[in-house]
Design an enzyme around this catalytic site. Structure first.
Site, PDB file in Angstrom:
ATOM      1  N   ILE A  26      -6.971   8.870  -1.106  1.00 14.79           N
ATOM      2  CA  ILE A  26      -7.246   8.580   0.309  1.00 14.79           C
ATOM      3  C   ILE A  26      -6.154   7.673   0.818  1.00 14.79           C
ATOM      4  O   ILE A  26      -5.514   6.967   0.029  1.00 14.79           O
ATOM      5  CB  ILE A  26      -8.632   7.921   0.508  1.00 14.79           C
ATOM      6  CG1 ILE A  26      -8.995   7.818   1.991  1.00 14.79           C
ATOM      7  CG2 ILE A  26      -8.656   6.565  -0.146  1.00 14.79           C
ATOM      8  CD1 ILE A  26      -9.186   9.123   2.669  1.00 14.79           C
ATOM      9  N   HIS A  82      -3.976   0.516  -6.417  1.00 16.65           N
ATOM     10  CA  HIS A  82      -4.328   1.160  -5.150  1.00 16.65           C
ATOM     11  C   HIS A  82      -5.731   0.776  -4.698  1.00 16.65           C
ATOM     12  O   HIS A  82      -5.969   0.523  -3.517  1.00 16.65           O
ATOM     13  CB  HIS A  82      -4.218   2.682  -5.267  1.00 16.65           C
ATOM     14  CG  HIS A  82      -4.531   3.395  -3.980  1.00 16.65           C
ATOM     15  ND1 HIS A  82      -5.744   3.993  -3.742  1.00 16.65           N
ATOM     16  CD2 HIS A  82      -3.798   3.569  -2.853  1.00 16.65           C
ATOM     17  CE1 HIS A  82      -5.750   4.522  -2.532  1.00 16.65           C
ATOM     18  NE2 HIS A  82      -4.576   4.276  -1.965  1.00 16.65           N
ATOM     19  N   HIS A 133       0.827  -1.211   0.000  1.00 18.05           N
ATOM     20  CA  HIS A 133       0.000   0.000   0.000  1.00 18.05           C
ATOM     21  C   HIS A 133       0.860   1.260   0.000  1.00 18.05           C
ATOM     22  O   HIS A 133       0.982   1.934  -1.019  1.00 18.05           O
ATOM     23  CB  HIS A 133      -0.944  -0.020   1.207  1.00 18.05           C
ATOM     24  CG  HIS A 133      -1.908   1.120   1.224  1.00 18.05           C
ATOM     25  ND1 HIS A 133      -2.562   1.523   2.360  1.00 18.05           N
ATOM     26  CD2 HIS A 133      -2.329   1.962   0.248  1.00 18.05           C
ATOM     27  CE1 HIS A 133      -3.347   2.554   2.083  1.00 18.05           C
ATOM     28  NE2 HIS A 133      -3.215   2.844   0.815  1.00 18.05           N
ATOM     29  N   HIS A 165       1.563   5.154  -2.712  1.00 20.42           N
ATOM     30  CA  HIS A 165       1.720   6.534  -2.240  1.00 20.42           C
ATOM     31  C   HIS A 165       3.132   7.075  -2.454  1.00 20.42           C
ATOM     32  O   HIS A 165       3.334   8.110  -3.104  1.00 20.42           O
ATOM     33  CB  HIS A 165       1.360   6.614  -0.760  1.00 20.42           C
ATOM     34  CG  HIS A 165      -0.079   6.429  -0.466  1.00 20.42           C
ATOM     35  ND1 HIS A 165      -0.955   7.470  -0.241  1.00 20.42           N
ATOM     36  CD2 HIS A 165      -0.833   5.293  -0.359  1.00 20.42           C
ATOM     37  CE1 HIS A 165      -2.164   7.002  -0.009  1.00 20.42           C
ATOM     38  NE2 HIS A 165      -2.120   5.680  -0.077  1.00 20.42           N
ATOM     39  N   ASN A 211      -6.458  -1.032  -1.091  1.00 15.72           N
ATOM     40  CA  ASN A 211      -6.957  -0.039  -0.128  1.00 15.72           C
ATOM     41  C   ASN A 211      -8.427  -0.192   0.240  1.00 15.72           C
ATOM     42  O   ASN A 211      -8.773  -0.207   1.420  1.00 15.72           O
ATOM     43  CB  ASN A 211      -6.738   1.379  -0.667  1.00 15.72           C
ATOM     44  CG  ASN A 211      -7.199   2.438   0.317  1.00 15.72           C
ATOM     45  OD1 ASN A 211      -6.554   2.671   1.332  1.00 15.72           O
ATOM     46  ND2 ASN A 211      -8.327   3.078   0.028  1.00 15.72           N
TER      47      ASN A 211
END
Length: 966
Positions: free
Chosen positions: A966, A817, A625, A630, A821
């Site tokens: 998010i 993602h 993740h 990110h 997520n």
């Protein structure tokens, strides 16, 4: 005229303002002015302008009013938007009046300071401090710069000051000699007001048709940023095609966005630059407890983040000073959430915080504080809610002096009017911003506060989490489906030093597992590609000893083996738990567990699965993740805005996939992944968490293998086969993440290939594009500079290579993602299913704790699982992370960005992409109905919906947003 279109989220739009309420005229002074001043603090909410979504499709060519149906609550109202900006005929001077519509996005609620600023701006607007606009022609003047018209301004700012709406459309008029001026290519904006404003778009009516300027940008007050902002029209220009009048602006805007690499960044700036992760710790506060290593540029290789320029720490000048909680970490201003998304994000965070706090009140009076006494206590969080009980209510009222409305909250009851009034009185008395006050007012109801939503893992079978088939299924269709490998060597081997970390050869033997291989030997099963492994041994082993020295943390280096049965179902066959030697050169510890039917071996097996899952949870959150999506995406964002002009076709393509990621990452560095933050509190690696992600980045991350097909091949989960769909044959046909992911990947790749072909007909155009080559060079040499010299980086020398690079970036930001997520709450929101840490080792048969296991295995397992505080903190976080915003923009949808390009060929290619994704949805839905697909259909089995294209708001376990938002 503005065109309103409906979809599923909640926006507002301004239409005609009721002039009978009194408008301020620019040339009106004295008493009439005072009589007509809007009453601030009593903002008007137009009753007929609440719509579900306002598209930014704007046409100003027609002078005919039109009517559009909008939704306002449960009623339907008609909104008439009249054209006020058509082109007026030229006067005797040769000048024509050209109208413009400026769409401004407003905050739902203003703080008191913002209300004062707004009032000041109304008066200053009257005295000449306005929002000014100046058109720049695509044609150059004699000096080589673009021709510029005379400045104009928003005409009706004061007139519409009392209108409260999410979107307000203002008007302006330009005086142009159109034949001499040429086509407008850019517009300059100066904001002479005190408050910043967010301009979504500007539409200009020209005789040739509407010229559209996509903005989606915050405009700072000129008192802070005196340079005018530039916005280009929505045409696409390769660097060598740039009109003469826009060349200087194209270069100047890129120079502005790059900055000079010095000084502390200010909140209104839009400067993109690189920095290492030297802001995770807080050595000034506590050097021993809160100091953390720098990630990037030294011992630990890492991607770069955006530079903030904050002062160095006093205790360690190589580290960046930590800002106080409540202050915003710098990111370029346009990377911040738009006003509506910010409100939704704040509401979700507050609701999650209360979900965590309420159990703490109850726990304060519990006989076993901090612990779940039974598994029913955990289930009660979702099934019954958090009713404190009469006795605890009275105690809580005395101990904490809590107000009546909090004391009397009950999960399954409606809030009576007197409680609502008391709650509002309390909120009005709190010294907090009005915007936060209103968010709390609308989210703190008994049902939303006291009852967690039920995770889907409990929806079909309350005991699914204990089943071995479900344990295996989640390796293919859970929240971490991208780590399983086809077993290539048996027994598995470590590459670590045997002297420091124990035996290199796994203790899993053929004798232990062959009884579970359907009559096959290990060799036969490997030849048939039916044995699979998830191996965390070498990743965690160097940290195991240090982690086990932390308070209430117990960890093993783990690996698990799985076998694919003839019915197509994957099942676990062994789990190995290892510890390093107690002394250097010692033997270490290797324990192998296999599924058992006898009571004691059954519970030992359950505990082994629990420990494997704690490692899996840490790896999922830190690597699958955070790191792979990110952290590794942020350098792409920085490079894109530093090197690619807004006129560039690749910038237009990437824009929706880069939005909001920096905002989320900055918040994560401040709270989630910071020293002492939530990740360190709740996941097994503790203070070594981010350091471990850096070790994985160094060892495993390769850009060329982030592409889904290459990732599957690297893990041995697929092989190339031109006769198979997508050119790949999966080792496990019913591998939901891979099977559905390849559908999304191929659709995305096809769309990007069609788009790229419009602008790059051959390899030479790729090589000649200086902006594009600068972008790719900077990603390698600045964004991922610690790996800049690796030979595996693709060479950007052909359109097909560019297609692969862009598809990889967009897949990671969207499909990958979404897969790792948006299922977090439904899997990890029930702690026994995906525990974040373990507090006890698996007891040795001759050890003192073995008797405790025999006496009460339920209690022993609950004492091994995260405690109530750790569990509810994690639940709070994953609840927020798994929630879709009402204004979410999904893959294949442009959402508010409908006029992103004027190239109709690109628009048609995108529409084909949207249609293809709709077909993908149908295929996925049919797969979920097929009972031969054991990993996504059947009794007690959840369908795999994480890669369906879109979703409604909330926790839905489906939908692929365009970006990491998010």
């Amino acid at each position: 005229m503005a065109q309103l279109s409906l979809s599923g989220s909640s926006f507002s739009a301004l239409v005609n303002f009721d002039k009978s309420l009194g408008s301020l005229k620019q040339d009106t002074w004295g008493t009439p002015l005072a009589d007509s001043v809007p009453q601030f603090g009593k903002r008007q909410r137009h009753p007929s302008i609440v719509v579900s979504r306002v598209s930014d499709q704007t046409s100003t060519a027609s002078s005919t009013p039109f009517t559009s149906t909008t939704t306002n609550g449960n009623s339907i109202s008609e909104v008439v938007v009249r054209n006020t900006n058509s082109v007026r005929p030229p006067s005797f001077t040769g000048l024509s009046t050209v109208g413009a519509v400026i769409t401004v996005t407003k905050k739902k609620r203003l703080s008191r300071d913002e209300q004062i600023e707004e009032a000041v701006d109304v008066f200053s607007d009257l005295t000449g401090s306005k929002v000014f606009f100046q058109l720049v022609s695509e044609d150059a003047d004699a000096g080589g710069a673009g021709k510029r018209c005379k400045e104009t301004f928003i005409k009706d700012w004061t007139e519409k000051a009392r209108v409260q709406a999410d979107k307000v459309q203002y008007t302006a008029e330009f005086r142009l000699n159109i034949s001499e001026f040429g086509e407008p290519g850019a517009i300059l904006v100066r904001n002479m007001h005190q408050a910043e404003l967010y301009i979504e778009s500007i539409a200009l009516s020209m005789p040739s048709g509407t010229v559209y300027f996509p903005c989606h940008s915050y405009i700072a007050s000129s008192t802070k940023d005196p340079k005018p902002r530039v916005f280009f029209n929505n045409k696409v220009y390769m660097p060598w095609e740039t009109p003469a009048g826009l060349k200087d602006l194209r270069e100047q805007e890129l120079k502005t966005l790059r900055g000079n690499g010095t000084g502390m960044r200010k909140e209104w700036e839009r400067i993109y630059d690189y920095q290492v992760y030297n802001d995770l710790g807080n050595p000034d506060k506590d050097y021993e407890l809160l100091n953390r290593p720098i990630l990037g540029g030294g011992e630990f290789k890492y991607p770069r983040r955006v530079r903030t320029g904050r002062d160095p720490c006093k205790a360690d000048p190589t580290k960046e000073e930590k800002i106080e909680k409540g202050e915003a970490v710098y990111i370029p201003r346009d990377e911040r959430f738009e006003p509506l998304k910010q409100s939704n994000f704040t509401a979700n965070s507050l609701r999650g915080l209360v979900h965590k706090l309420v159990p703490s009140i109850k726990d304060f009076f519990d006989e076993t504080p901090g612990e779940f006494d039974t598994f029913k206590d955990i289930e009660a969080l979702f099934l019954e809610g958090l009713d404190l009980g009469n006795e605890i209510r009275e105690k809580a009222a005395k101990e904490f002096n809590i107000p009546d409305f909090l004391r009397d909250l009950r999960a399954n009851e409606e809030e009576p009017p007197e409680m609502t009034r008391e709650r509002n009185r309390l909120l009005n008395s709190l010294p907090i911003p009005d915007s936060i006050r209103e968010v709390i007012r609308t989210t703190t109801t008994p049902k939303s506060l006291l009852k967690y939503p039920q995770p889907k893992i409990l929806s079909k079978d309350r005991f699914a989490w204990m089943r071995d088939d479900e344990f295996a299924r989640q390796t293919l269709a859970g929240i971490n489906p991208c780590v399983i490998n086809c077993l290539e060597k048996f027994p598995p081997r470590s590459t670590l030093s045997e002297e420091n970390y124990g035996p290199q050869v796994s203790a899993i033997t053929s004798e232990l597992i062959e009884g579970q291989l359907g009559g096959m030997t290990v060799a036969e099963a490997m030849d048939a590609k039916k044995l699979f492994i998830i191996d965390y041994h070498d990743i965690f082993m160097p940290y195991v000893k240090r982690i086990n020295e932390l308070e209430a943390r117990k960890m093993y280096a783990t690996r698990a083996l799985f076998f694919l049965h003839s019915d197509g179902a994957l099942r676990p066959v062994a789990i190995e738990l290892s510890l390093p030697p107690c002394i250097e050169g010692g033997p270490g510890s290797q324990r192998v567990f296999v599924p058992g039917k006898e009571a004691t071996t059954f519970w030992l097996w359950q505990l082994a699965k629990l420990h494997f899952l704690t490692a899996d949870s840490g790896y999922h959150q830190l690597v699958s993740h955070w790191l792979r999506t990110h952290a590794c995406t942020e350098p792409y964002i920085i490079a894109t805005y530093r090197q690619l002009s807004a006129l560039h076709p690749i910038a237009k393509l990437l824009h929706p996939h880069l939005r909001y990621t920096m905002e989320i990452n900055a918040a994560a560095r401040q709270n989630l992944i910071a020293a002492g933050g939530i990740i360190e509190q709740t996941f097994t690696p503790g203070k070594y968490a981010l350091e471990m992600s850096a070790v994985v980045y160094n060892a495993l991350w390769r850009f060329d293998q982030e592409a889904l097909p290459e990732d599957l091949i690297r893990r041995g989960m697929a092989e190339r086969d031109e006769t198979a769909p997508h050119g790949l044959r999966l080792r496990i046909e019913d591998y939901p993440f891979a099977a559905d992911g390849l559908l999304v990947w191929s659709s995305t790749e096809e769309w990007i290939r069609n788009y790229i072909s419009l602008y790059y007909p051959d390899s030479q155009t790729i090589l000649d594009d200086a902006e594009l080559q600068g972008w790719w060079t900077e990603i390698r040499t600045k964004g991922h500079v610690d790996k800049a010299d690796e030979e595996w980086w693709p060479t950007l020398d052909s359109p097909e290579t560019l297609v692969k690079i862009l598809t990889t970036m967009i897949w990671i930001a969207s499909g990958h993602h979404a897969a790792v997520n948006f299922g977090q709450y439904d899997f990890a929101g029930f702690p026994p299913n995906q525990p974040c840490l373990a507090r006890k080792f698996v007891p040795e048969v001759d050890g003192p704790e073995f008797k405790d296991l025999l006496k009460d295995p339920h209690k022993f397992m609950l004492q091994t699982l995260p405690n109530q505080e750790q569990s509810t903190v994690l639940m709070m976080v994953v609840e927020s992370l798994s929630t879709h915003s009402p204004d979410e923009e999904y893959l294949g949808y442009n959402g508010m960005h409908t006029n992103w390009t004027n190239d109709q060929r690109a628009v048609e290619a995108f529409q084909a992409f949207t249609s293809r994704l709709a077909e993908v949805d149908k295929i996925i839905i049919e797969r979920n109905k097929d009972l031969t697909n054991k990993h996504r259909a059947g009794a007690g089995t959840l369908p795999y919906e994480l890669l369906l294209q879109k979703s409604g708001p909330g926790i839905t376990m489906r939908g692929i947003p365009n970006s990491i938002s998010i």
